[in-house]
Design a protein around this motif. Structure first.
Motif, short mmCIF file in Angstrom:
data_model
loop_
_atom_site.label_atom_id
_atom_site.label_comp_id
_atom_site.label_asym_id
_atom_site.label_seq_id
_atom_site.Cartn_x
_atom_site.Cartn_y
_atom_site.Cartn_z
N GLY A 130 0.70 -0.75 0.27
CA GLY A 130 -0.14 -0.21 0.11
C GLY A 130 0.50 1.32 0.23
O GLY A 130 0.32 2.24 -0.37
N GLU A 131 2.32 1.22 0.65
CA GLU A 131 3.00 2.44 0.61
C GLU A 131 3.92 2.73 -0.79
O GLU A 131 4.68 3.26 -0.78
CB GLU A 131 3.97 2.73 2.37
CG GLU A 131 3.24 2.05 3.02
CD GLU A 131 2.11 3.32 3.46
OE1 GLU A 131 2.94 3.92 3.66
OE2 GLU A 131 0.65 2.98 3.59
N MET A 132 3.92 1.48 -1.48
CA MET A 132 5.02 1.12 -2.83
C MET A 132 4.96 2.13 -3.56
O MET A 132 3.92 2.52 -3.68
CB MET A 132 4.70 0.11 -3.00
CG MET A 132 6.47 -0.22 -3.48
SD MET A 132 6.52 -2.24 -4.11
CE MET A 132 8.27 -1.65 -4.07
N LYS A 133 5.82 3.14 -3.84
CA LYS A 133 5.71 3.96 -4.93
C LYS A 133 6.18 3.29 -6.39
O LYS A 133 6.96 2.45 -6.82
CB LYS A 133 6.78 5.22 -4.81
CG LYS A 133 5.75 5.69 -3.68
CD LYS A 133 7.19 7.41 -3.95
CE LYS A 133 6.73 8.68 -2.82
NZ LYS A 133 6.58 7.82 -1.08
N LEU A 134 5.31 3.42 -7.12
CA LEU A 134 5.21 2.50 -8.73
C LEU A 134 6.38 2.71 -9.01
O LEU A 134 7.37 1.59 -9.80
CB LEU A 134 4.35 3.04 -9.41
CG LEU A 134 4.80 2.77 -11.33
CD1 LEU A 134 4.38 0.87 -10.95
CD2 LEU A 134 3.95 3.15 -12.81
N ILE A 135 7.65 3.65 -9.23
CA ILE A 135 8.81 3.88 -9.62
C ILE A 135 9.48 2.92 -8.43
O ILE A 135 10.57 2.38 -9.42
CB ILE A 135 9.80 5.49 -9.09
CG1 ILE A 135 8.53 6.40 -9.94
CG2 ILE A 135 10.80 5.47 -9.72
CD1 ILE A 135 9.03 6.48 -11.34
N ASP A 136 9.67 2.64 -7.45
CA ASP A 136 10.61 1.58 -6.54
C ASP A 136 10.41 0.55 -7.19
O ASP A 136 11.02 -0.28 -6.95
CB ASP A 136 9.76 2.24 -4.72
CG ASP A 136 10.39 3.73 -4.37
OD1 ASP A 136 11.32 4.15 -5.40
OD2 ASP A 136 10.04 4.13 -2.98
N PHE A 137 8.67 0.42 -7.00
CA PHE A 137 7.89 -1.35 -7.72
C PHE A 137 8.84 -1.70 -8.94
O PHE A 137 9.35 -2.64 -8.97
CB PHE A 137 7.07 -1.40 -7.62
CG PHE A 137 5.87 -2.44 -8.15
CD1 PHE A 137 6.37 -3.57 -7.38
CD2 PHE A 137 5.70 -2.63 -9.37
CE1 PHE A 137 5.99 -4.97 -7.49
CE2 PHE A 137 5.88 -3.78 -9.60
CZ PHE A 137 5.85 -5.06 -9.16
N LEU A 138 9.11 -0.46 -9.66
CA LEU A 138 9.60 -0.59 -11.42
C LEU A 138 11.80 -1.38 -10.91
O LEU A 138 11.77 -2.15 -11.68
CB LEU A 138 9.78 0.17 -12.29
CG LEU A 138 7.54 0.19 -12.51
CD1 LEU A 138 7.52 1.60 -13.80
CD2 LEU A 138 7.13 -1.30 -13.43
N ARG A 139 11.84 -0.29 -10.41
CA ARG A 139 13.27 -0.25 -10.26
C ARG A 139 13.73 -1.37 -9.44
O ARG A 139 15.01 -2.07 -9.50
CB ARG A 139 13.85 0.88 -9.90
CG ARG A 139 13.82 1.92 -10.40
CD ARG A 139 14.27 3.49 -10.24
NE ARG A 139 16.00 2.86 -9.37
CZ ARG A 139 17.19 4.23 -10.22
NH1 ARG A 139 16.38 4.48 -10.67
NH2 ARG A 139 18.19 3.19 -9.52
N ASP A 140 12.64 -1.88 -8.46
CA ASP A 140 13.36 -2.41 -7.44
C ASP A 140 13.14 -3.95 -7.89
O ASP A 140 13.62 -4.90 -7.34
CB ASP A 140 13.11 -2.10 -5.95
CG ASP A 140 13.99 -1.27 -5.38
OD1 ASP A 140 14.55 -0.78 -6.15
OD2 ASP A 140 13.50 -0.62 -4.71
N VAL A 141 11.81 -4.49 -7.86
CA VAL A 141 11.84 -5.33 -8.22
C VAL A 141 11.09 -5.96 -9.74
O VAL A 141 11.98 -6.85 -10.28
CB VAL A 141 9.76 -6.11 -7.54
CG1 VAL A 141 9.28 -6.88 -8.02
CG2 VAL A 141 10.05 -5.64 -6.39
#
Length: 420
Positions: A130-141
């Motif tokens: 719920g807290e995760m930002k889309l940019i972080d998700f795309l970069r980290d996962v």
């Protein structure tokens, strides 16, 4: 942690696929392992299809490991495409939150969150998704997975033809991220799931390897099939729920007591905590005289008691015996409600004529007075299990069980309920 535990799981037929079996078995023998199973809240109750995974968590806990029950507050808002023919309906955050809470309450009946040595852990993936930002998700996962790898998953392949949204396509990455998160926060190394989860589980192991250089493990249980080819977990087309308000303990008990002879022993291994020796003894008796239904009786007793408690099991047996023998008079109002749930009922009004012939017509049990008289004379009408053949008979206070109900039976099987 005895080496016997993993062997027992295999003997019970509970291990379908496993990644690096030798290494996992070694780990389970040597230390207390943290493991998790995810439960997406797609309704306000878990159902019988969830029972095998829930009991797996309990088996691991009983053997000194730490189960993590992950409620999918986040993934529940997306929908898992695994072996579903079409997209799921998306639910609102508040709905999913309410469902997540009732799932937690149900899980706590099976696994112990307050155990002194190895308490189970409850987590909700909405807390991180719920807290995760889309940019972080795309970069980290996202950067860890090629499209080819994601497309090769059976659950995705099956849907490419008919269409799959990007939302559901990305589901396996969210589940992989759950595994990573639970490793970081709890040291979780093992994910369990049904055999339809294999693709999602292996994605999580891949993410752990790439991001943390750690070996995670996955284990799936078999998909439960029934000998007659019908889908497990449904009765008359309805799901069998663990919530007694949605599926009464009597209906639940009936589901298990009606298990096909060919499935009964297998289900004893899957769904009960009877030892394999005890099950072998039951099987021996059962094979010698299948008509005794000893395997089904043991199964229904163990699972009903496990899910609803001893008192509810006893009540279910009492209702079953009363219906079988026709001795309905001994049932309480609560037992009648359970045993006759879904039976056509009629609310008797204060000005209704209580003459039996009249009442049969008013309540819609008979189409006409002529038909009602014929059935009474032919001995086809029973009041609370007793045959009534007197055309002038009327219902009296004695016919009202617990002052609330009268059970009318027409012929062998047609039941009707009169409510006062």
């Amino acid at each position: 942690m005895g080496s016997a535990f993993f062997e027992e799981l295999k003997s019970r037929g509970l291990v379908h696929q496993v990644t690096d079996e030798a290494a996992l078995e070694k780990q389970l023998n040597e230390e207390s392992v943290k493991l998790y199973i995810g439960f997406d809240p797609t309704a306000d109750s878990l159902h019988i299809g969830h029972l095998l995974p829930i009991l797996m968590l309990r088996r691991f806990q009983q053997n000194g490991h730490v189960p993590i029950a992950l409620v999918g507050g986040g993934t529940g808002m997306i929908g898992d495409p695994s072996f579903k023919d079409q997209e799921r309906q998306l639910n609102t955050l508040n709905t999913v939150k309410d469902w997540a809470q009732s799932i937690k309450d149900q899980l706590s009946r099976f696994i112990d969150f307050d155990d002194e040595t190895n308490p189970a852990i409850l987590a909700n993936n909405y807390d991180w998704l719920g807290e995760m930002k889309l940019i972080d998700f795309l970069r980290d996962v996202g950067k860890n997975f090629t499209i080819n790898y994601m497309m090769s998953k059976e659950s995705v392949k099956r849907r490419i033809e008919s269409g799959i949204s990007y939302t559901e396509f990305a589901y396996q990455l969210l589940q992989a991220y759950d595994f990573l998160n639970l490793y970081d926060s709890e040291g979780c190394l093992l994910q369990l799931g049904g055999s339809d989860q294999w693709g999602n589980i292996t994605s999580g192991i891949e993410l752990l390897r790439r991001e943390r250089e750690v070996q995670g493990f996955g284990l799936t249980m078999p998909l439960i099939t029934k000998a007659d080819g019908t889908k497990f977990g449904k009765t008359e087309g309805n799901a069998v729920w663990l919530d007694p308000e949605k599926t009464t303990p009597y209906e639940f008990y009936q589901f298990w007591i009606n298990t096909d002879d060919r499935d009964a022993v297998k289900f004893l291994k899957y769904f009960t905590f009877l030892s394999l020796d005890e099950i072998a003894a039951i099987e021996k008796d059962f094979v010698a005289s299948p008509e005794s239904r000893v395997a089904q009786k043991a199964l229904a007793k163990e699972v009903t008691t496990l899910v609803h408690g001893e008192a509810a099991y006893q009540q279910a047996v009492h209702i079953s015996e009363a219906l079988f023998s026709g001795e309905i008079k001994g049932l309480s109002a609560a037992e009648i409600q359970q045993g006759f749930k879904g039976v056509p009922s009629y609310q008797v009004q204060s000005d209704d004529d209580l003459q039996l012939v009249e009442l049969l017509v008013t309540a819609g049990i008979e189409a006409s007075k002529r038909q009602a008289r014929e059935d009474i004379q032919n001995g086809a009408i029973y009041v609370n299990g007793e045959r009534r053949q007197d055309l002038t008979a009327a219902l009296t206070a004695e016919d009202k069980l617990d002052n609330r109900y009268t059970v009318i039976r027409r012929g062998k099987k047609k039941y009707f309920l009169l409510e006062f």
